[in-house]
Structures are given as structure tokens and as C-alpha cells.
Write a protein that holds these residues in place. Structure first.
Motif, PDB file in Angstrom:
ATOM      1  N   HIS A 112     -57.380  31.508  66.530  1.00 45.28           N
ATOM      2  CA  HIS A 112     -57.958  32.577  65.708  1.00 45.28           C
ATOM      3  C   HIS A 112     -58.561  33.619  66.638  1.00 45.28           C
ATOM      4  O   HIS A 112     -59.766  33.875  66.613  1.00 45.28           O
ATOM      5  CB  HIS A 112     -59.015  31.985  64.775  1.00 45.28           C
ATOM      6  CG  HIS A 112     -59.442  32.879  63.661  1.00 45.28           C
ATOM      7  ND1 HIS A 112     -59.969  32.409  62.497  1.00 45.28           N
ATOM      8  CD2 HIS A 112     -59.440  34.227  63.528  1.00 45.28           C
ATOM      9  CE1 HIS A 112     -60.271  33.415  61.685  1.00 45.28           C
ATOM     10  NE2 HIS A 112     -59.970  34.539  62.302  1.00 45.28           N
ATOM     11  N   HIS A 167     -59.341  37.238  68.082  1.00 49.37           N
ATOM     12  CA  HIS A 167     -59.423  38.642  67.674  1.00 49.37           C
ATOM     13  C   HIS A 167     -59.812  39.495  68.878  1.00 49.37           C
ATOM     14  O   HIS A 167     -60.831  40.182  68.854  1.00 49.37           O
ATOM     15  CB  HIS A 167     -60.426  38.835  66.536  1.00 49.37           C
ATOM     16  CG  HIS A 167     -59.953  38.320  65.215  1.00 49.37           C
ATOM     17  ND1 HIS A 167     -58.699  38.594  64.715  1.00 49.37           N
ATOM     18  CD2 HIS A 167     -60.556  37.560  64.279  1.00 49.37           C
ATOM     19  CE1 HIS A 167     -58.572  38.023  63.522  1.00 49.37           C
ATOM     20  NE2 HIS A 167     -59.674  37.380  63.237  1.00 49.37           N
ATOM     21  N   GLU A 182     -53.716  36.567  61.084  1.00 46.39           N
ATOM     22  CA  GLU A 182     -54.489  36.117  59.967  1.00 46.39           C
ATOM     23  C   GLU A 182     -54.308  37.066  58.783  1.00 46.39           C
ATOM     24  O   GLU A 182     -54.533  38.275  58.904  1.00 46.39           O
ATOM     25  CB  GLU A 182     -55.970  36.034  60.375  1.00 46.39           C
ATOM     26  CG  GLU A 182     -56.912  35.678  59.246  1.00 46.39           C
ATOM     27  CD  GLU A 182     -58.375  35.794  59.706  1.00 46.39           C
ATOM     28  OE1 GLU A 182     -58.649  36.421  60.725  1.00 46.39           O
ATOM     29  OE2 GLU A 182     -59.229  35.239  58.999  1.00 46.39           O
ATOM     30  N   ASP A 210     -62.396  33.054  65.946  1.00 48.01           N
ATOM     31  CA  ASP A 210     -62.631  34.274  65.172  1.00 48.01           C
ATOM     32  C   ASP A 210     -63.157  35.332  66.134  1.00 48.01           C
ATOM     33  O   ASP A 210     -62.519  35.573  67.137  1.00 48.01           O
ATOM     34  CB  ASP A 210     -63.557  33.999  63.975  1.00 48.01           C
ATOM     35  CG  ASP A 210     -63.474  35.085  62.907  1.00 48.01           C
ATOM     36  OD1 ASP A 210     -62.816  36.113  63.169  1.00 48.01           O
ATOM     37  OD2 ASP A 210     -64.060  34.927  61.839  1.00 48.01           O
TER      38      ASP A 210
HETATM   39 ZN   LIG Z   1     -60.190  36.267  61.510  1.00 45.70          ZN
END
Ligand SMILES: [Zn+2]
Length: 375
Positions: A62, A64, A152, A309
Motif C-alpha cells: 500500500h 503512496h 488502490e 498507506d
Molecule cells: Zn491508500
């Protein structure tokens, strides 16, 4: 439960101290601090084990990071990854067409094509008759260009994305079936973020565990039923979508927002062997149930992926510490997520290896294997 929360909503209006269930609790003789002022310092002295680097090379499922089309940005991200023992990052801020190609080329130009993989975006705006075929065709093109997954897919899908006719695009809309089937045929995972923590769908009262976060971010309040579906309705919709596509690999971002009730996630894993979960941004829940959590990670060790994230390199070590140590009662990095401390889950090496890289290498096609044990 219902009654209790309505009482909690009224109490502050009457300026009565909330949670006065125990007659022995006394009124403070000083003005009480606000929720943001009260920051008690722990006096507990216990062994501490900081973990700046993951024990095994990890895949951030995940990721970013910023746009990776410039070799300078790539070099900066790789330097941070090296410090953390992150071997591969999934660029899960998805892209399509030229934007995808320019990032793949940027990473190659920087000499780091074995450190990143790219997921494709889907244009889900204004879906109407024929949209599914168009989205699937773009997906095929993006996979030919090098994408190895979808997502995502953001929370707008299910919460707010509208169809061409103005109605909410339901996750199990048949128009999209061809897209999910195409993903299954191409053997690429679909990484989907649905909803948000269940508390965001509940009344903003003084019993809500996420009161502070909802108070800070009005756009995280989904408790207006005239605008948003209920949490359980959204989860049911997601499940109907998954049930229709047993040959597609689904990865639920943020463990499907079920970390406060892992048993519920376990039932989903049991019903659908093609579903996995990813742990980004839910560390606050895992770290408050280290024993039950460890049992869950042991039982479902083939179904859980590491992901972070937001790309803040100084936050990753909190994950390593929760997963790898048996430390007790330590701080989390974001106070509006959690008012509580974290505990280490003390996961076994076997579970850690699968969580950090084994499961990602299994489900993502064409993953670089350099840098991993046996790779
Ligand atoms: Zn995300």
C-alpha cells in the motif's frame, strides 16, 4: 447500546460530567483539561526494543510515494526504503495510460526497476452502458504497459461515486463485472478500499472512539444516512461483488476496516479463499489486541499483506515494533487515531516472512524477486 449513546449525546448539553456511572467518581475541583490538552506521561518502565529496520525484506503493498517519473524522486524514495528494509514498493496511487508509462520509465531510468511495481487505475466516473467494456480495455492496455494490479481503488467507490444517471455506483453493479473478470483472467489482484472505520458511520457522540478524528476532519463523517450508505450495507455490497468473482484475487485495504472485529474478517476469509487483507493505517487496532491479533495472524498467515498507506518513513518502525516485538504500552504515532497505547504482537518468523513478502510475491505477477530470501 442505543439508549446509552443517546444519553451520552445529551449529557454534554446538560453540562454534567459524562460517564458518571460510578457514584464514587467525583467532580474535578479544577477546570478539566480539553481532550487535546490532556497528554499524560507514562511512568511505566519496561524493556523497549526499537525496530528501525524490518527483520526481513518487506513489500509495501500500500505504497503512496510521490509520482515516480523523475529519477531524483525515485532515488529519494529508494534511500528511505533502504533504511527501512523495504525491498519493493507497490505504487498504489494508481495511474493509467501515459502517466503510468512515465513512472515505469522514471523508475527504469533511475536503475531501480526491481524496487517498484505499479497498479492501474480505473476510471469509474459516470458509469453507464458500455463503460465496463471500455474500462476493461484500458486495463488490458495498462497491464500490457507493465501494471501488475488494480488499485488502490479509493473509498469514493461505494461511498460517493455516481453513475451517468446520477445514482450512486453500487460496488456490485453488473456493468463492472467484465472489469473484475478481466482482472481474474489477467491474474492481477484488485486492491480495494471500501468505506472507512465503522465509527465514522456512527453518531459523533462522546462514546465514539474516533470523536477527535471526526471532529478534526468533517470529510470523514459518514453518519448522514441521507448522503451515505450504512457501514454494514456497504460491506454487504462489497461482499456481493466479491462473491460474483471467485476467480479474481481481492485485497481488502485496511483489512476491510474490520480490525476492531477480527472474527468478522476471519469469516470473510473463510467464505472467500480469494480474499486477502492489507494492514495499512489500522495498526492502532492490531496493537491493542496483541494476543488475539497474533492468533489471527497465525491462523490466516497466508492471507495478510504488509502495507503502510501514507509514505512517512519515520512511521514504518512503529509497524515493525508491533509485529516483531513483545514490547508493552508504547506510543502510537497519530493521536487522533487512537487514545490508547500499543503492544507488540511478537509474531513468529514464519508469519513475519509471509506478511512482509511471501504473500505479496505469491499474488502479484511479475514481482521482482531480487533481494528476497531465495530470490
Ligand atoms: Zn491508500
Amino acid at each position: 447500546m442505543r439508549l446509552k449513546s443517546s444519553v451520552a449525546r445529551i449529557l454534554p448539553l446538560l453540562a454534567i460530567a459524562p460517564i458518571a456511572c460510578d457514584a464514587q467518581i467525583r467532580e474535578p475541583r479544577l477546570p478539566p483539561p480539553s481532550i487535546v490538552e490532556y497528554q499524560p506521561r507514562s511512568t511505566l518502565v519496561v524493556p523497549e526494543h526499537r525496530v528501525p529496520r524490518a527483520k526481513f525484506p518487506a513489500v509495501d503493498f500500500h505504497g503512496h510515494p510521490p509520482n515516480l517519473s523523475s529519477p531524483e524522486t525515485v532515488a529519494e524514495v529508494v534511500a528511505a526504503m533502504d533504511r527501512l528494509n523495504l525491498q519493493v514498493m507497490v505504487q498504489a496511487r494508481p495511474s493509467s495510460g501515459q502517466r503510468l508509462i512515465s513512472q515505469i520509465e522514471g523508475v527504469r531510468a533511475a536503475g531501480h526497476e526491481d524496487r517498484f511495481v505499479f497498479f492501474a487505475s480505473l476510471d469509474l466516473r459516470n458509469v453507464g452502458p458500455g463503460s465496463g467494456a471500455r474500462i476493461a480495455a484500458q486495463l488490458e492496455e495498462d497491464v500490457r504497459a507493465g501494471a501488475v494490479g488494480i488499485g488502490e481503488i479509493g473509498k469514493g467507490f461505494g461511498l460517493s461515486t455516481r453513475k451517468a444517471d446520477g445514482s450512486r455506483l453500487e460496488m456490485d453493479d453488473p456493468e463492472l463485472d467484465v472489469v473484475w473478470e478481466t482482472a481474474g483472467r489477467l491474474g492481477i489482484p484488485v486492491f480495494v478500499h471500501t468505506g472507512d472505520p465503522p465509527e465514522f458511520f456512527e453518531p459523533l457522540d462522546y462514546e465514539n472512539e474516533r470523536w477527535l478524528e471526526m471532529a478534526i476532519f468533517p470529510n470523514r463523517r459518514f453518519n448522514d444516512r441521507s448522503r451515505f450508505p450504512a457501514f454494514d450495507d456497504l460491506m454487504a455490497e462489497r461482499e456481493r461483488m466479491i462473491a460474483k468473482h471467485p476467480n479474481t484475487t481481492w485485497v481488502l485495504a485496511h483489512m476491510g476496516w474490520h480490525t476492531q472485529d477480527l472474527g468478522r474478517l476471519g469469516e470473510i476469509f473463510d467464505r472467500y479463499p480469494n480474499v486477502l487483507g492489507e494492514v495499512g493505517a489500522v495498526l492502532y487496532d492490531l496493537g491493542r489486541q496483541p494476543r488475539f491479533g497474533r492468533d489471527f495472524f497465525e491462523k490466516y498467515q497466508d492471507r495478510i499483506l504488509f502495507g503502510k498507506d501514507s509514505f512517512r518513513p519515520d512511521e514504518y518502525p512503529y509497524y515493525w515494533r508491533v509485529f516483531e516485538t513483545a514490547d508493552e504500552y508504547f506510543d502510537y504515532y497519530r493521536d487522533y487515531h487512537a487514545f490508547w497505547k500499543l503492544y507488540g504482537m511478537d509474531l513468529s518468523d514464519e508469519v513475519l516472512r509471509k506478511l512482509y513478502y511471501g504473500n505479496a510475491l505469491r499474488i502479484v505477477p511479475r514481482m521482482p524477486t531480487a533481494g528476497f530470501p531465495g530470490g
